[in-house]
Design a protein around this motif. Structure first.
Motif, PDB file in Angstrom:
ATOM      1  N   ASP A 255       0.792  -1.228   0.000  1.00  0.00           N
ATOM      2  CA  ASP A 255       0.000   0.000   0.000  1.00  0.00           C
ATOM      3  C   ASP A 255       0.825   1.279   0.000  1.00  0.00           C
ATOM      4  O   ASP A 255       0.265   2.378  -0.036  1.00  0.00           O
ATOM      5  CB  ASP A 255      -0.950   0.015   1.202  1.00  0.00           C
ATOM      6  N   MET A 256       2.170   1.149   0.006  1.00  0.00           N
ATOM      7  CA  MET A 256       2.974   2.378   0.031  1.00  0.00           C
ATOM      8  C   MET A 256       4.443   2.015  -0.215  1.00  0.00           C
ATOM      9  O   MET A 256       4.905   0.943   0.175  1.00  0.00           O
ATOM     10  CB  MET A 256       2.824   3.093   1.380  1.00  0.00           C
ATOM     11  N   GLU A 257       5.155   2.928  -0.846  1.00  0.00           N
ATOM     12  CA  GLU A 257       6.588   2.753  -1.049  1.00  0.00           C
ATOM     13  C   GLU A 257       7.334   3.147   0.228  1.00  0.00           C
ATOM     14  O   GLU A 257       6.858   3.988   1.003  1.00  0.00           O
ATOM     15  CB  GLU A 257       7.026   3.622  -2.234  1.00  0.00           C
ATOM     16  N   GLY A 258       8.486   2.536   0.484  1.00  0.00           N
ATOM     17  CA  GLY A 258       9.190   2.689   1.747  1.00  0.00           C
ATOM     18  C   GLY A 258       9.539   4.121   2.098  1.00  0.00           C
ATOM     19  O   GLY A 258       9.442   4.539   3.266  1.00  0.00           O
ATOM     20  N   ARG A 259       9.951   4.929   1.113  1.00  0.00           N
ATOM     21  CA  ARG A 259      10.315   6.315   1.425  1.00  0.00           C
ATOM     22  C   ARG A 259       9.092   7.137   1.843  1.00  0.00           C
ATOM     23  O   ARG A 259       9.192   8.008   2.719  1.00  0.00           O
ATOM     24  CB  ARG A 259      10.992   6.949   0.210  1.00  0.00           C
ATOM     25  N   GLN A 260       7.945   6.843   1.208  1.00  0.00           N
ATOM     26  CA  GLN A 260       6.719   7.531   1.615  1.00  0.00           C
ATOM     27  C   GLN A 260       6.330   7.158   3.048  1.00  0.00           C
ATOM     28  O   GLN A 260       5.900   8.009   3.836  1.00  0.00           O
ATOM     29  CB  GLN A 260       5.584   7.172   0.662  1.00  0.00           C
ATOM     30  N   LEU A 261       6.495   5.876   3.383  1.00  0.00           N
ATOM     31  CA  LEU A 261       6.167   5.439   4.737  1.00  0.00           C
ATOM     32  C   LEU A 261       7.069   6.115   5.761  1.00  0.00           C
ATOM     33  O   LEU A 261       6.619   6.514   6.841  1.00  0.00           O
ATOM     34  CB  LEU A 261       6.290   3.915   4.841  1.00  0.00           C
ATOM     35  N   LEU A 262       8.365   6.256   5.431  1.00  0.00           N
ATOM     36  CA  LEU A 262       9.278   6.917   6.365  1.00  0.00           C
ATOM     37  C   LEU A 262       8.832   8.348   6.630  1.00  0.00           C
ATOM     38  O   LEU A 262       8.829   8.809   7.786  1.00  0.00           O
ATOM     39  CB  LEU A 262      10.702   6.895   5.813  1.00  0.00           C
ATOM     40  N   ASP A 263       8.418   9.070   5.595  1.00  0.00           N
ATOM     41  CA  ASP A 263       7.915  10.434   5.792  1.00  0.00           C
ATOM     42  C   ASP A 263       6.690  10.436   6.704  1.00  0.00           C
ATOM     43  O   ASP A 263       6.560  11.284   7.605  1.00  0.00           O
ATOM     44  CB  ASP A 263       7.560  11.060   4.439  1.00  0.00           C
ATOM     45  N   GLY A 264       5.768   9.481   6.476  1.00  0.00           N
ATOM     46  CA  GLY A 264       4.575   9.416   7.304  1.00  0.00           C
ATOM     47  C   GLY A 264       4.884   9.104   8.749  1.00  0.00           C
ATOM     48  O   GLY A 264       4.294   9.700   9.675  1.00  0.00           O
ATOM     49  N   LEU A 265       5.822   8.186   8.997  1.00  0.00           N
ATOM     50  CA  LEU A 265       6.183   7.830  10.372  1.00  0.00           C
ATOM     51  C   LEU A 265       6.882   8.991  11.074  1.00  0.00           C
ATOM     52  O   LEU A 265       6.730   9.177  12.290  1.00  0.00           O
ATOM     53  CB  LEU A 265       7.078   6.586  10.362  1.00  0.00           C
ATOM     54  N   ARG A 266       7.658   9.766  10.328  1.00  0.00           N
ATOM     55  CA  ARG A 266       8.297  10.934  10.938  1.00  0.00           C
ATOM     56  C   ARG A 266       7.253  11.908  11.476  1.00  0.00           C
ATOM     57  O   ARG A 266       7.395  12.459  12.574  1.00  0.00           O
ATOM     58  CB  ARG A 266       9.173  11.636   9.902  1.00  0.00           C
ATOM     59  N   HIS A 267       6.190  12.127  10.701  1.00  0.00           N
ATOM     60  CA  HIS A 267       5.149  13.047  11.156  1.00  0.00           C
ATOM     61  C   HIS A 267       4.388  12.478  12.351  1.00  0.00           C
ATOM     62  O   HIS A 267       4.062  13.196  13.298  1.00  0.00           O
ATOM     63  CB  HIS A 267       4.187  13.350  10.006  1.00  0.00           C
TER      64      HIS A 267
END
Length: 646
Positions: free
Chosen positions: A563-575
């Protein structure tokens, strides 16, 4: 119909391997005088190799996915003779909670075994974007396809079964203006035993399209000729370039090939991660030490996995070289230093075969080269000389400067090469008959070696006579007045496996992974670190939902989630982790992140690091090196004042 009326062998056994049911056909298959099988252990029916296959592959796979179809599993008959069998197995839970493995067993004659292997090969071939084929010209001159993947239907409008009867069905689809050129090129390929490569048009209901074929011929023992190759749709490329030899279109095809190999590498590395990872855990887990027999078997699994990993890396190296993706850092290199270092690195292999390496480079001087790539070239040439030469033989390395060039040569005492064999030396996967011997290899080393030498501005040299050994070498640009850099050749540090400390900190780790086997591997690895709490989720959305409550000290993120690419997930987890109530941003709450992926493409690794990943762990994971790395990341995080698990 009762199980005794089923016309194949039927076995039912518990998870502990005890047989709880067997039909008459199964008993007859193993020997009519044999007593009832119920109550015996499945290991009694399996020779050693089959026991290894059952316990390390078949049964774990059954526990993971519940069924295994069409696996060849040799059995042991009552008279002690082996019997090839084809097994379909499923594992189900009974109402009383017991797990029962049910097996349907079919007697597998040699022909059936080969057909089964061909079936699996065919299934893999259907995933390749193009037509894979084996075309044979019989001694009578008749052409027919011994094998063609199902892409034959879309590329030529012909079913593989029709092509197996006669190749005329395929030839009939070729444009009338091109058919003669195709037949002439095919005849020349057969006469000269040279590769057949050409472009031509086909006429289909959808219109005229372009096809491109690459094939390599070989002379069969009965006088026939076989071509193994592939064909793909070249229509779009031909339309865009306007002419067949347009350079831009060739570069696009090369990039497409590299991307395909990268995808293949990813798909191979994912299951290989489980094979190598679990083998390494079995070998190093102090809580469940293996006995000597088990250890040898686990080492065999790990060795086979490392061989496959080496093949994957070699294929990717070729793709990178062809695509211009390999960087060379040219410098003035002391050739003698690099030669002696390469000889020292290959010495353990030479010692196993009692081969003496004589180095005679003297004051060879300085050449323009990339020291790391030059060392790689020399190690490959020395490795080949040791493998293909006799035990107790001699391998010589010598150098000489000839005007502006330096000649660096490696000679062996092997069987030598005929002129015909020398013309085929640099064909990928062509081992010139060595595949019929016990000598390991894939037929890719020399292809990579020549590519690296040419990238350094040099040229490969080959001189060999059958029965008199072979000399392989290279020409490099010599440096007449340059002084040798004492560090040229590159000192190498062998990584050491760190022993786990007894006072490891308590920490939380969030692992996002959608592949069940990879997740289970990480769970098994963390079992050796009881002070670390691991939480595994299989989607990015679940990771975002649990991250704030879990407050991880380290993030391990797969880069290709459903459901998501790893770099996008990292941005989401940072927020999620850095946003405090009231809208305040606290970077101290954002833990370090490690990318865990089967994608080994250098550009993708660099993109991940640029996106903020602290490290990038490529599958298959190297478990002995991973644990110290994991410990170091968590110690650094916690000592820097990050979150602390309680």
């Amino acid at each position: 119909m009762t199980m005794h009326e089923v016309p194949c062998g039927v076995l039912a056994l518990q998870d502990d391997g005890r047989i709880v049911a067997a039909n008459r056909a199964m008993i007859d298959m193993l020997g009519g005088d044999q007593p009832d099988l119920v109550g015996r252990h499945i290991d009694e029916l399996l020779p050693p190799a089959s026991r290894l296959l059952f316990h390390t592959y078949l049964f774990p796979l059954l526990k993971l996915q519940g069924h295994v179809e069409e696996i060849a599993l040799p059995l042991r008959r009552a008279d002690g003779h082996g019997m090839d069998a084809l097994v379909n197995a499923s594992r189900v839970l009974e109402p009383d909670g017991r797990a029962i493995v049910r097996c349907a067993v079919f007697r597998l004659r040699e022909q059936c075994r080969l057909e089964d292997q061909l079936l699996h090969a065919k299934r893999a071939a259907e995933q390749v974007p193009g037509l894979l084929f084996h075309l044979r010209r019989e001694p009578t001159g008749e052409l027919r396809f011994r094998y063609a993947s199902d892409a034959l239907r879309s590329l030529f409008g012909v079913a593989p079964r029709e092509a197996a009867v006669s190749a005329n069905h395929v030839l009939a689809a070729i444009h009338a203006d091109d058919i003669q050129a195709v037949l002439v090129a095919l005849q020349q390929s057969a006469d000269r035993l040279e590769p057949w490569r050409m472009e031509y048009r086909v006429c289909l209901p959808a219109g005229v399209q372009w096809r491109e074929t690459h094939a390599t011929p070989q002379l069969d023992s009965d006088g026939g000729i076989s071509w193994h190759g592939y064909t793909f749709d070249a229509t779009e490329r031909k339309t865009m370039e306007g002419v067949r030899r347009d350079k831009d279109a060739a570069e696009r095809a090369s990039r497409a090939k590299s991307e395909f190999l990268a995808r293949v590498s990813h798909e191979l590395r994912t299951p290989l991660n489980g094979i190598l990872g679990f083998a390494q855990i079995l070998l190093m887990d102090p809580r469940s030490p293996l006995d000597e027999h088990q250890r040898r078997r686990a080492l065999c699994i790990e060795s086979a996995g490392q061989t496959l990993l080496g093949l994957i890396n070699e294929v990717l190296d070729i793709a990178r070289i062809e695509a211009g993706g390999v960087r060379v850092d040219m410098a003035d290199v002391d050739v003698g230093t690099v030669v002696r270092e390469a000889a020292a690195l290959i010495e353990p292999m030479a010692a196993r075969r009692q081969v003496h390496i004589a180095v005679d480079v003297g004051a060879a001087g300085v050449a323009r080269a990339d020291p790391q790539r030059l060392s790689q070239v020399l190690i490959n040439l020395l490795s080949n000389a040791i493998k293909y030469g006799p035990e107790g033989g001699l391998v010589r390395v010598y150098a000489a400067t000839e005007g502006p060039w330096m000649r660096l040569m490696v000679s062996d005492q092997g069987p030598g090469l005929s002129p015909e064999q020398q013309t085929q030396l640099f064909q990928p996967f062509n081992r010139l008959g060595a595949e019929r011997t016990q000598t390991e290899g894939h037929g890719l080393g020399l292809v990579i070696t020549r590519g690296l030498v040419e990238m350094m501005g040099g040229r490969m040299l080959v001189n060999s006579t059958p029965g008199q050994g072979a000399v392989f070498g290279l020409l490099l640009r010599a440096c007449v007045s340059a002084q040798a850099d004492p560090l040229a050749g590159g000192a190498r540090l062998q990584p050491q496996v760190a022993e786990p400390d007894d006072d490891l900190p308590e920490a939380r780790v969030l692992y996002v992974e959608d592949n069940p086997m990879n997740a289970e591997l990480m769970v098994s690895l963390f079992a050796m670190r009881p002070s670390y709490r691991l939480l595994v989720v299989d989607t990015a959305s679940r990771a975002l939902a649990v991250a704030r409550d879990f407050q991880p000290d380290l993030l391990l993120l797969d880069m290709q989630l459903p459901d998501m690419e790893g770099r996008q997930l990292l941005d989401g987890l940072r927020h999620v982790l850095g946003d405090e109530p009231g809208g305040h941003w606290n970077p101290g709450h954002v833990p370090p992140a490690v990318a865990v992926s089967a994608d080994a493409v250098a550009g993708h690794v660099a993109q991940a690091r640029a996106a903020g990943f602290t490290d990038y762990w490529t599958k298959p994971l190297d478990v002995p090196r991973l644990l110290p790395c994991l410990d170091g990341l968590l110690r650094t995080r916690l000592s820097a004042g990050g979150t602390m698990a309680v």
